[in-house]
Design an enzyme around this catalytic site. Structure first.
Site, PDB file in Angstrom:
ATOM      1  N   LEU A   1     102.005 -33.981  90.927  1.00 37.51           N
ATOM      2  CA  LEU A   1     100.556 -34.059  90.749  1.00 37.51           C
ATOM      3  C   LEU A   1     100.089 -33.273  89.539  1.00 37.51           C
ATOM      4  O   LEU A   1      99.037 -33.564  88.965  1.00 37.51           O
ATOM      5  CB  LEU A   1      99.843 -33.530  92.003  1.00 37.51           C
ATOM      6  N   GLY A   2     100.846 -32.273  89.163  1.00 36.41           N
ATOM      7  CA  GLY A   2     100.453 -31.444  88.032  1.00 36.41           C
ATOM      8  C   GLY A   2     101.351 -30.240  87.884  1.00 36.41           C
ATOM      9  O   GLY A   2     102.252 -30.001  88.695  1.00 36.41           O
ATOM     10  N   GLU A   3     101.098 -29.488  86.834  1.00 31.15           N
ATOM     11  CA  GLU A   3     101.889 -28.289  86.528  1.00 31.15           C
ATOM     12  C   GLU A   3     100.939 -27.128  86.329  1.00 31.15           C
ATOM     13  O   GLU A   3     100.027 -27.184  85.501  1.00 31.15           O
ATOM     14  CB  GLU A   3     102.715 -28.506  85.263  1.00 31.15           C
TER      15      GLU A   3
ATOM     16  N   GLY B   1     100.337 -22.644  86.182  1.00 34.97           N
ATOM     17  CA  GLY B   1     100.918 -21.524  85.476  1.00 34.97           C
ATOM     18  C   GLY B   1     102.187 -20.998  86.111  1.00 34.97           C
ATOM     19  O   GLY B   1     103.030 -20.419  85.438  1.00 34.97           O
ATOM     20  N   PHE B   2     102.349 -21.206  87.429  1.00 31.54           N
ATOM     21  CA  PHE B   2     103.487 -20.621  88.121  1.00 31.54           C
ATOM     22  C   PHE B   2     104.408 -21.672  88.741  1.00 31.54           C
ATOM     23  O   PHE B   2     105.282 -21.346  89.515  1.00 31.54           O
ATOM     24  CB  PHE B   2     103.010 -19.652  89.203  1.00 31.54           C
ATOM     25  N   GLY B   3     104.188 -22.956  88.412  1.00 34.67           N
ATOM     26  CA  GLY B   3     105.085 -23.969  88.931  1.00 34.67           C
ATOM     27  C   GLY B   3     104.414 -25.319  89.078  1.00 34.67           C
ATOM     28  O   GLY B   3     103.229 -25.484  88.782  1.00 34.67           O
TER      29      GLY B   3
ATOM     30  N   VAL C   1     103.227 -28.913  91.201  1.00 33.92           N
ATOM     31  CA  VAL C   1     102.628 -29.311  92.471  1.00 33.92           C
ATOM     32  C   VAL C   1     102.995 -30.777  92.724  1.00 33.92           C
ATOM     33  O   VAL C   1     102.846 -31.626  91.838  1.00 33.92           O
ATOM     34  CB  VAL C   1     101.099 -29.147  92.460  1.00 33.92           C
TER      35      VAL C   1
ATOM     36  N   LYS D   1     103.263 -26.856  96.419  1.00 35.02           N
ATOM     37  CA  LYS D   1     103.435 -26.071  95.198  1.00 35.02           C
ATOM     38  C   LYS D   1     104.825 -25.442  95.216  1.00 35.02           C
ATOM     39  O   LYS D   1     105.196 -24.737  96.155  1.00 35.02           O
ATOM     40  CB  LYS D   1     102.390 -24.969  95.086  1.00 35.02           C
TER      41      LYS D   1
ATOM     42  N   ASP E   1      90.042 -16.351  89.528  1.00 36.04           N
ATOM     43  CA  ASP E   1      90.440 -17.488  88.689  1.00 36.04           C
ATOM     44  C   ASP E   1      89.640 -18.736  89.038  1.00 36.04           C
ATOM     45  O   ASP E   1      90.196 -19.826  89.199  1.00 36.04           O
ATOM     46  CB  ASP E   1      91.940 -17.759  88.825  1.00 36.04           C
TER      47      ASP E   1
END
Length: 413
Positions: free
Chosen positions: A100-102, A104-106, A108, A123, A218
Site C-alpha cells: 500500500l505504501g512505504e 519512514g520505518f518500513g 505497509v 506495517k 507527526d
C-alpha cells in the site's frame, strides 16, 4: 630471580619444575602450535554468538522495553498477538502487489485474515531501522490502549523471527494526501469540512479526554486515514509520547516532518499540545487550499503555505487560496472559517495559538472567529544546548537553523 638456595626449595615443592628440558620444550612447542587454533575457535564462537544475538536482539530488547506481558494486559481490550506466519500468509508473503505504501520505518501491505474474515493493513518495520524498533514499541504501548471513533485501531502485533509487524484496521480510501495531491478522488467541500472536524475531534481526545495526554508529534495529511465512508481516522503513533496533563514533555529530540513542525519544536526539540495544534493548522490549510505545506516549485511568495495564506488574509483576498479544483462548489463562510482557524493554529507564537478545544468551538460556530494580525508575525526561539534531531522525514538542514536563532521574538502587526 631466585638465588640457588631458593631455587632448590622451589624445585622440591614443585614437582613440575624438575621436568627435563626436553619435556619443557615439548610443552612450549605445543602451546605455541595450539595458539592459532585457539584463536580461530574463539573467533568462530564469537561470530556465532554475535550472529545469534543479531537475530534475536531486536526481539529481546523489545521485550525488555515494552514489558509486553504486563503492559498489554493492563488494557481493557488487548489487540491480538499474531504469529509471523499468519501475517505473512495474509499478505501473500509481503508481495509487492499487496504493498500500500512505504513509510519512514518500513512498508505497509494489504492483508486478509481468513479466520477473522477481515482486511488489515500490515506495517512491516524495516530491519535496518533502529528507530523503527522504537516506533513499534510506541505503537503497541500507546495506540493499543486508545479507543476513539477518529483513531485507527490496532488489530494486532507480532515480533517473531526477528520481524516487527503491526496490523491495523484497513482503510479503504487510503490517506488524505492521496486525494488532495495525487488525484485519487476529488473530495467535495462537505467531505473536507467533515474531515477537519474529525481530525480535531481525534486531537481533542488525545490532548484532553484520555487518562494521559498523548502528543502525536507527526500530524500530517499522509497520517490522516479515510475509511469506506470517508470518515477520518488519525493513524501512525510511532512518534507519539505520553505526558501528564499538567506537565509538558522533557524530550529534546526532534522527530516529525518538515512543513508540519511548529517553529519552537523544530528549534528546541520540546513537543507540546501547542506543537500538535500547529500541525493540525497546517493540515486544515491543506484541506482548504489543496496545496502542500511547502512547494519548492511555486512562486517565491507562495512556497510556504502558511505565509502565502496569511498574506492573502492581510489583503482581504483570503478566498483566492481556495482549492481551484473545487471551482465555486464550497460554502464561503466555512472556507473562510477553516482557513482562519488554520492560520490561528499555525501562529508562529505558540502562546497565541488556541487549544484544540477552542478551535473546535469556532468550527462549530460556538465562538467567533479570531482577529489575526494583517501581517504574519515572526518569532525566533533559542535552541536548547543539547538537543538532537532524528526522523526519516526530517531534513538535515534543520540543524543549521538552530545556530541562527536567538532568544528574542518580534511581531509585525
Amino acid at each position: 630471580m631466585f638465588n640457588s638456595s631458593e631455587f632448590k626449595v622451589y624445585q622440591s615443592s614443585n614437582p613440575s619444575a624438575t621436568k627435563s628440558p626436553n619435556a619443557m620444550n615439548g610443552v612450549t612447542i605445543g602451546l605455541i602450535a595450539g595458539t592459532p587454533v585457539l584463536v580461530i575457535v574463539s573467533a568462530i564462537l564469537a561470530y556465532l554468538l554475535w550472529k545469534k544475538k543479531s537475530i534475536g536482539d531486536r526481539v529481546e530488547d523489545l521485550e525488555s522495553a515494552l514489558e509486553m506481558n504486563n503492559e498489554l494486559e493492563m488494557g481493557a481490550i488487548i489487540p491480538r498477538r499474531f504469529s509471523y506466519l499468519e501475517l505473512a500468509r495474509s499478505t501473500a508473503d509481503f508481495a509487492e502487489t499487496e504493498k500500500l505504501g512505504e513509510g519512514g520505518f518500513g512498508g505497509v501491505y494489504k492483508g486478509f485474515l481468513k479466520d477473522l474474515s477481515m482486511y488489515v493493513a500490515v506495517k512491516r518495520v524495516s530491519k535496518t531501522s533502529k528507530q523503527g524498533m522504537k516506533e513499534y514499541a510506541s505503537e503497541v504501548r500507546i495506540i493499543s490502549r486508545l479507543r476513539h471513533r477518529n483513531l485507527v485501531q490496532l488489530t494486532g502485533w507480532c515480533h517473531d523471527k526477528g520481524e516487527l509487524l503491526l496490523a491495523y484496521e484497513y482503510m479503504e480510501n487510503g490517506s488524505l494526501d492521496l486525494h488532495l495531491f495525487k488525484g485519487k478522488s476529488l473530495l467535495t467541500w462537505n467531505t473536507r469540512y467533515t474531515i477537519a472536524h474529525g481530525l480535531a475531534s481525534a486531537l481533542l481526545y488525545l490532548h484532553e479526554e484520555w487518562e494521559q495526554c498523548v502528543l502525536h508529534r507527526d500530524i500530517k495529511s499522509s497520517n490522516v486515514m479515510l475509511d469506506s465512508n470517508f470518515n477520518v481516522k488519525l493513524g501512525d503513533f510511532g512518534l507519539a509520547k505520553l505526558v501528564d496533563h499538567e506537565n509538558g514533555s522533557e524530550t529534546t529530540i526532534v522527530a516529525g516532518t518538515i512543513g508540519y513542525m511548529a517553529p519552537e519544536y523544530a528549534t528546541t526539540g520540546k513537543p507540546s499540545k501547542e506543537s500538535d495544534v500547529y500541525s493540525f493548522g497546517v493540515v486544515a490549510l491543506e484541506i482548504a487550499c489543496g496545496r502542500k505545506p511547502i512547494d519548492p516549485h511555486a512562486e517565491e511568495r507562495k512556497i510556504k503555505l502558511v505565509e502565502w495564506v496569511w498574506d492573502l488574509y492581510g489583503t482581504g483576498t483570503l478566498l483566492d487560496a481556495a482549492d481551484r479544483s473545487l471551482g465555486s462548489n464550497f460554502v464561503e463562510e466555512e472556507m473562510t472559517c477553516l482557513m482562519i482557524i488554520g492560520l490561528w493554529c499555525a501562529h508562529p507564537d505558540s502562546k497565541l495559538r488556541p487549544s484544540i478545544k477552542q478551535a473546535i468551538q469556532v468550527l462549530n460556530s460556538e465562538a467567533s472567529l479570531p482577529i489575526l494580525p494583517s501581517n504574519m508575525p515572526y518569532v525566533t526561539y533559542s535552541a536548547l544546548p543539547h538537543f538532537s534531531l532524528y526522523g526519516a522525514t526530517l531534513s538535515s538542514s534543520s540543524n543549521k537553523r538552530s545556530s541562527r536563532l536567538s532568544a528574542s521574538s518580534t511581531a509585525n502587526s
